[in-house]
Design an enzyme around this catalytic site. Structure first.
Site, short mmCIF file in Angstrom:
data_model
loop_
_atom_site.label_atom_id
_atom_site.label_comp_id
_atom_site.label_asym_id
_atom_site.label_seq_id
_atom_site.Cartn_x
_atom_site.Cartn_y
_atom_site.Cartn_z
N ASP A 1 5.94 2.74 1.85
CA ASP A 1 5.02 1.67 2.23
C ASP A 1 4.23 2.14 3.45
OD1 ASP A 1 3.78 -0.63 3.23
OD2 ASP A 1 5.44 -1.94 2.61
N HIS A 2 2.92 2.33 3.27
CA HIS A 2 2.10 2.91 4.33
C HIS A 2 1.87 1.95 5.50
CE1 HIS A 2 0.06 6.37 5.68
NE2 HIS A 2 -0.41 6.78 4.52
N ARG A 3 2.27 0.70 5.36
CA ARG A 3 2.18 -0.21 6.50
C ARG A 3 3.22 0.14 7.56
NH1 ARG A 3 2.96 -5.82 3.42
NH2 ARG A 3 4.64 -4.53 2.56
N VAL B 1 5.36 3.24 7.22
CA VAL B 1 5.62 4.68 7.24
C VAL B 1 4.29 5.41 7.12
CG1 VAL B 1 6.84 6.59 6.14
CG2 VAL B 1 7.87 4.30 6.16
N PRO C 1 0.85 -1.19 0.00
CA PRO C 1 0.00 0.00 0.00
C PRO C 1 0.88 1.24 0.00
CG PRO C 1 0.07 -0.98 2.19
CD PRO C 1 0.85 -1.89 1.29
#
Length: 444
Positions: free
Chosen positions: A414-416, A418, A238
């Site tokens: 990576d939004h998981r 950061v 994501p």
């Protein structure tokens, strides 16, 4: 990371014809593309003589012969994709062939690069090891790529018949377990299909066929693996992006000055080197940007070292050699190492060790005259920083309109691992170092 296993040669019934199979080239790769043969049928080969070159997702690897003798058969052609464990060549050796002792443990060796214990970075610094994922004991034997694909498709490997070495399940076995509609076989390059008067070429089903006016380029080697990695990146990570426009006039002036000094004599000092230094300084303040996602354990792994990837466009496709322990390098050392990385990648001399283990990547689209970009995060990393072109533009400086050197930095992450705040603070800090490079003095 474990080195590549070199399989024992298989002998025929009289024990004289030995069969060499493609070894595990490391990094969990399931196959390799045969680039070229260095021998032909009838040639005499010596022990450790290079017999072929194989291209993987990481590099072109020279395969040494594990025995001597006369070549009696080549079992693959250049351009073929050869699965790990598949036979490559048969050699007749009239010496007695003895089976290897069962009691002695085998040494994992990456073909062409020596035992694992001797593997170090180019500068001789050991790369911190990564914890390996151990397959579950209740799984059917399968290649790493097949296990990954099966997981994505929700297929239980217990119910897939394996066609690989020793019955291992391959990617093709997994794909064949999914009911699909096979597309029509396209015409081969060079096949000419007569064109109707309307200029379009169709078959009886109304499907458009390729013509001699089209050129088809097989996707293999680096390009094939890059395509797979980027597809996995967009599908499984994501991603979010953020941008900042930077007045880097002071940085450009600093670079002009440093180029005239003795310390940088003979070095190619580019803006990318200073951006790399600013990036490393920002990572030191925000280590959460230098992380990896452990899917099996659902954990975020923070790296307290930086293997800085430098994206390089080469004739073989995009390659990302990385600078091991880059956080320890001075600006002068970064100049030298970045030049080395680019030259090595473009010349095709990058080794698997040069290309594996990256933790953060820099890409420079500015060299192509592009102002900004939204790069995809490399699988196994948390972020990638994109440097746009550096141009003279109108800019408000000290409340007055002036002509300044300006660039745009883009960060994809990576939004998981950061979140938006961390990504924005990291990017703003990097930009701040470039706006006022004197703040980097203690780190240069």
């Amino acid at each position: 990371m474990k080195g590549a296993l070199v399989p024992e040669p298989a002998a025929d019934d009289d024990g004289h014809v030995l069969e060499f199979r493609l070894p595990d080239l490391g990094e969990g790769l399931a196959d390799g593309d045969l680039v070229s043969w260095a021998v032909a049928v009838g040639d005499t080969v010596e022990l450790n003589q290079t017999i072929a070159e194989v291209e993987t997702a990481k590099a072109v690897v020279a395969l040494p012969s594990p025995f001597s003798g006369v070549v009696v058969e080549l079992l693959a052609q250049p351009g073929d994709t050869v699965p790990v464990g598949a036979p490559l060549i048969r050699v007749r050796n009239d010496l007695e062939v003895s089976a290897p002792p069962m009691a002695e443990p085998r040494t994992n060796v990456l073909v062409g690069y020596g035992p694992e214990a001797e593997s170090t970075s180019r500068r001789g610094k050991a790369t911190p090891s990564m914890a390996s994922n151990t397959p579950s004991t209740h799984r059917a034997a399968a290649t790493p790529a097949a296990r990954k694909l099966a997981k994505e498709l929700g297929i239980d490997l217990w119910f897939v018949a394996g066609s690989g070495p020793e019955g291992a399940v391959t990617v093709d076995d997994v794909r064949s377990a999914v009911p699909v509609t096979q597309p029509r076989t396209p015409a081969r390059l060079g096949d000419v299909v007569p064109a109707p008067s309307n200029g379009h070429v169709t078959d009886g089903d109304g499907l458009i066929e390729p013509t001699a006016r089209e050129e088809r380029t097989p996707v293999a080697g680096i390009r094939k693996r890059t395509a797979a990695a980027m597809q996995a990146s967009s599908r499984t990570i994501p991603q979010a992006s953020t941008f900042v426009t930077v007045d880097c006039t002071a940085s450009m002036e600093l670079l002009d000055h440093l180029r005239t000094t003795k310390s940088f004599e003979g070095l190619t000092l580019t803006p990318l080197a200073l951006v790399a230094k600013a990036t490393l300084a920002a990572i030191a303040e925000y280590p959460g940007i230098n992380t990896a996602w452990d899917e099996q354990n659902q954990e975020i792994v923070t790296k307290h070292y930086v293997n800085l990837g430098i994206a390089v466009a080469s004739d073989r496709g995009l390659m990302v050699p990385n600078l091991k322990e880059a956080q320890t390098l001075s600006l002068r050392e970064l100049c030298r190492e970045i030049s080395w990385a680019a030259d090595t990648a473009r010349s095709g001399n990058a080794t698997p060790n040069d290309l594996r283990g990256g933790t953060f990547t820099l890409t420079n689209v500015g060299v192509f005259g592009v102002d900004a970009g939204v790069p995809l995060v490399n699988p196994g990393e948390a972020a990638i920083l994109c440097l746009g072109s550096i141009r003279k533009r109108p800019w408000v400086f000290r409340d007055e309109l002036a002509v300044r050197w300006v660039t745009t930095l883009g960060l994809s992450f990576d939004h998981r691992m950061v979140d938006g705040e961390l990504g924005a603070r990291f990017l703003a800090t990097t930009a701040g170092f470039l706006e006022d490079p004197l703040t980097l003095l203690s780190r240069i």
